[in-house]
Design a protein around this motif. Structure first.
Motif, PDB file in Angstrom:
ATOM      1  N   ARG A   1       0.370   6.969  -2.241  1.00 10.62           N
ATOM      2  CA  ARG A   1      -1.361   6.852  -2.991  1.00 10.62           C
ATOM      3  C   ARG A   1      -1.219   7.931  -4.167  1.00 10.62           C
ATOM      4  NH1 ARG A   1      -2.835   6.953   2.712  1.00 10.62           N
ATOM      5  NH2 ARG A   1      -3.200   4.865   3.401  1.00 10.62           N
TER       6      ARG A   1
ATOM      7  N   SER B   1       0.927  -2.567   4.902  1.00  8.83           N
ATOM      8  CA  SER B   1       0.278  -1.248   4.264  1.00  8.83           C
ATOM      9  C   SER B   1       0.580  -0.751   3.242  1.00  8.83           C
ATOM     10  CB  SER B   1       0.350  -0.355   5.775  1.00  8.83           C
ATOM     11  OG  SER B   1      -0.357  -0.646   6.743  1.00  8.83           O
TER      12      SER B   1
ATOM     13  N   ALA C   1      -0.194  -2.957   0.222  1.00  6.38           N
ATOM     14  CA  ALA C   1      -1.717  -2.792  -0.255  1.00  6.38           C
ATOM     15  C   ALA C   1      -1.534  -1.606  -1.166  1.00  6.38           C
ATOM     16  CB  ALA C   1      -2.549  -2.599   1.101  1.00  6.38           C
ATOM     17  N   VAL C   2      -0.839  -0.427  -0.843  1.00  8.16           N
ATOM     18  CA  VAL C   2      -1.145   0.543  -1.747  1.00  8.16           C
ATOM     19  C   VAL C   2      -0.307   0.364  -3.149  1.00  8.16           C
ATOM     20  CG1 VAL C   2       0.032   2.982  -2.004  1.00  8.16           C
ATOM     21  CG2 VAL C   2      -0.832   2.181   0.229  1.00  8.16           C
TER      22      VAL C   2
ATOM     23  N   GLU D   1      -0.215  -2.582  -4.677  1.00  7.87           N
ATOM     24  CA  GLU D   1      -0.830  -3.462  -5.496  1.00  7.87           C
ATOM     25  C   GLU D   1      -2.065  -2.690  -6.211  1.00  7.87           C
ATOM     26  OE1 GLU D   1      -1.870  -7.657  -3.908  1.00  7.87           O
ATOM     27  OE2 GLU D   1      -1.111  -6.792  -1.967  1.00  7.87           O
ATOM     28  N   GLU D   2      -2.744  -1.635  -5.301  1.00  8.07           N
ATOM     29  CA  GLU D   2      -3.389  -0.695  -6.026  1.00  8.07           C
ATOM     30  C   GLU D   2      -2.921  -0.036  -7.248  1.00  8.07           C
ATOM     31  OE1 GLU D   2      -6.916  -0.292  -5.540  1.00  8.07           O
ATOM     32  OE2 GLU D   2      -6.639  -2.046  -4.610  1.00  8.07           O
ATOM     33  N   LYS D   3      -1.667   0.471  -6.887  1.00 11.58           N
ATOM     34  CA  LYS D   3      -1.170   1.485  -7.993  1.00 11.58           C
ATOM     35  C   LYS D   3      -0.436   0.605  -9.169  1.00 11.58           C
ATOM     36  CE  LYS D   3      -1.635   5.085  -6.301  1.00 11.58           C
ATOM     37  NZ  LYS D   3      -2.212   6.089  -7.072  1.00 11.58           N
TER      38      LYS D   3
ATOM     39  N   LYS E   1      -2.465  -1.815 -10.514  1.00  6.74           N
ATOM     40  CA  LYS E   1      -3.851  -2.012 -10.964  1.00  6.74           C
ATOM     41  C   LYS E   1      -4.043  -0.651 -11.867  1.00  6.74           C
ATOM     42  CE  LYS E   1      -5.710  -5.131  -7.604  1.00  6.74           C
ATOM     43  NZ  LYS E   1      -6.588  -5.359  -6.681  1.00  6.74           N
ATOM     44  N   GLU E   2      -3.583   0.590 -11.279  1.00 10.06           N
ATOM     45  CA  GLU E   2      -3.938   1.712 -12.067  1.00 10.06           C
ATOM     46  C   GLU E   2      -2.847   1.961 -13.159  1.00 10.06           C
ATOM     47  OE1 GLU E   2      -3.622   4.843  -9.101  1.00 10.06           O
ATOM     48  OE2 GLU E   2      -5.213   3.894  -7.806  1.00 10.06           O
TER      49      GLU E   2
ATOM     50  N   LYS F   1       2.449 -10.391  -8.122  1.00  8.03           N
ATOM     51  CA  LYS F   1       1.392  -9.178  -7.989  1.00  8.03           C
ATOM     52  C   LYS F   1       1.521  -8.038  -8.748  1.00  8.03           C
ATOM     53  CE  LYS F   1       1.274 -10.288  -2.723  1.00  8.03           C
ATOM     54  NZ  LYS F   1      -0.070 -10.423  -2.802  1.00  8.03           N
TER      55      LYS F   1
END
Length: 521
Positions: free
Chosen positions: A176, A197, A200-201, A203-205, A207-208, A236
């Motif tokens: 994260r 788990s 999910a992290v 995919e968020e990264k 997007k960042e 993704k």
């Protein structure tokens, strides 16, 4: 409890989905083998000539195998079946070993590894500091530098995780915090609580704007994820490639698997050890009782070696040529990191005729003065390793080995127990982890030297797989490793020589056969 229930439900779905993939691939390989045999048998009218030709070919192949600079036990494991089946044996070996894809694979990946060495300069300050503290440790480190090509570091802080469960949350927290890139290389990933788990992290990264890359071993994942899973992740935004894609063709290349477990975050945080990205590694599921594994987190200069290891493989699987320097950590990230002893990450390639992983183990064993503690899931040893361990025990050194109490592979476990008799006879104490399966791979010597990594005490890890580990001297986490061994011993049952003797004559014959072919299993 919620994690465990989810894990069981997802496991049932995976088992149903991926069993078909394993069956299909196995069938295609068996079909190819049958085609070769039938092709020879169809020449029935010329059988005498075919037999003589194939027998001659097998004799030539045996001579070529003996002349190779391989481990004698590995060569013997090929020579015996070829001589037992001379009509087919030589042909099979040439079909497998002479495959063009195997030669291309060796050349391509070997070049990537060699090209990376210029990015691994020797750290003279660390070398000189170690020489002042211990010439014995300095000799071991020098071998890793000269033949593994990985330097020694000082300014690195480390955390040891005695079970995968302890590694789970710190691993997610570190992901994260990524700002620039996340590099991941694993033997096994499997949909479930752990991997979902992590995903999910990731995919968020993405997007960042974080550069997220993953390499997984296709053979290791053949029964855990669907075929072409890399395309799912690419959709993704995750850059993903499989290593050594499993194609149902008879080739020795299938033996050379990427068994490494590496995560690098922004070049200054790294993870390695035995933990794959699947639920049994954090005990969400328990297919073989309690899963005992270990991992280590590095923070500091030594993470650069893990970064280079990843990029070696990435350049091969992606076909790209990366500028390694652009992934150096930002200087501010390394500021204030303490000096926690000496640390030297290393990797081992099956393509260079140098068994770095085994030689590091042998170096540590041969220079031990008081104690040698080992954890390994498999104990399938060559003569050099057996001799070194037995000589240490006969010299009065306290040698202890922890193996699983519940096996994950019954044939391999039989081989493990076959190796126990000569070791126990020499005074080595062997402990079975009664709560379940030990997947940890490590060695602790004299309470001062240790390794944590991916290298099992078996032929596959020592000779056939791409592996990695971390060599440690007088680091703070060595106390944690010592404590872990001591706490694990009390959860084990110590084997006796009677355990080795109380088997039927059929079991003895079966063990003898398995031991003969162990190097190619």
């Amino acid at each position: 409890m919620e994690y465990r229930n989810k894990g069981k439900q997802q496991k049932k779905k995976r088992d149903h989905l991926f069993l078909s993939r394993v069956i299909i691939l196995g069938f295609l390989i068996a079909l190819q083998a049958a085609f070769i045999i039938l092709g020879i048998m169809e020449l029935g009218g010329y059988f005498v000539y075919v037999q003589e030709l194939c027998t001659l070919l097998s004799m030539i192949v045996v001579v070529l195998i003996i002349d190779r600079p391989d481990n004698p036990a590995y060569k013997l494991a090929w020579v015996v079946p070829i001589l037992l089946f001379p009509i087919f044996g030589g042909v099979f070996y040439l079909v497998i070993a002479g495959n063009r894809s195997t030669k291309h694979f060796v050349k391509s990946i070997g070049k990537n590894i060699t090209d990376s060495y210029r990015f691994l300069p020797e750290q003279q300050d660390a070398v000189q500091a170690l020489q002042k503290q211990s010439e014995t440790a300095a000799l071991q480190s020098r071998y890793i530098q000269r033949y593994g090509r990985y330097p020694l570091y000082q300014h690195t802080e480390m955390t040891y995780y005695p079970v995968g469960d302890d590694n789970f949350e710190p691993f997610l927290d570190a992901l994260r915090k990524a700002k620039r890139y996340i590099f991941m290389e694993y033997f096994i990933i499997q949909e479930g609580v752990f991997w979902n788990s992590v995903l999910a992290v990731l995919e968020e990264k993405v997007k960042e704007g974080v550069d997220v890359r993953l390499v997984f071993d296709d053979m290791g994942c053949v029964a855990t994820i669907p075929s072409g899973y890399e395309r799912v992740l690419q959709a993704k935004g995750i850059k993903c490639h499989s290593f050594n894609r499993f194609i149902p063709i008879l080739t020795l290349r299938l033996n050379n698997r990427d068994h490494r477990k590496i995560t690098v975050i922004d070049g200054y945080i790294g993870f390695t050890g035995g933990v794959n990205l699947a639920d049994e590694y954090i005990n969400v599921t328990s297919p073989f009782g309690h899963w005992k594994d270990t991992a280590v987190m590095l923070k500091g200069e030594a993470v650069w070696s893990l970064t280079v290891m990843f990029l070696q493989i990435w350049n091969y699987v992606s076909g790209e040529t990366e500028d390694y320097d652009q992934y150096l950590p930002e200087p501010g990230l390394l500021a204030g990191i303490g000096n926690d002893g000496f640390v030297q990450p290393y990797s081992d390639s099956p393509l260079d005729q140098e068994s770095v992983g085994e030689n590091i183990y042998l170096n540590m064993i041969n220079r031990a003065k008081n104690s040698i503690y080992i954890m390994t899931p498999y104990l399938i040893l060559d003569n050099e390793m057996v001799t070194a361990l037995c000589l240490a025990a006969k010299s009065g050194i306290d040698v202890r080995i922890i193996i699983p109490g519940i096996p994950d592979k019954k044939v391999v476990y039989t081989l493990t127990k076959t190796n126990c008799e000569p070791l126990i006879g020499a005074g080595i104490r062997i402990f079975q982890y009664t709560p379940g399966f030990v997947h940890a791979k490590g060695i602790l010597v004299d309470g001062e030297l240790a390794t944590v990594g991916t290298v099992n005490f078996d032929y596959r890890s020592l000779y056939l797989h791409f592996e990695c580990g971390v060599w440690l001297y007088r680091s703070g986490i060595i106390r944690d490793i010592q404590r872990d061994f001591e706490e694990t011993f009390v959860r084990c049952r110590e084997m006796t020589i009677e355990d080795c003797h109380n088997i039927s004559w059929l079991q003895k014959i079966w063990r003898a056969v398995l031991k003969m072919v162990a190097p190619i299993l």
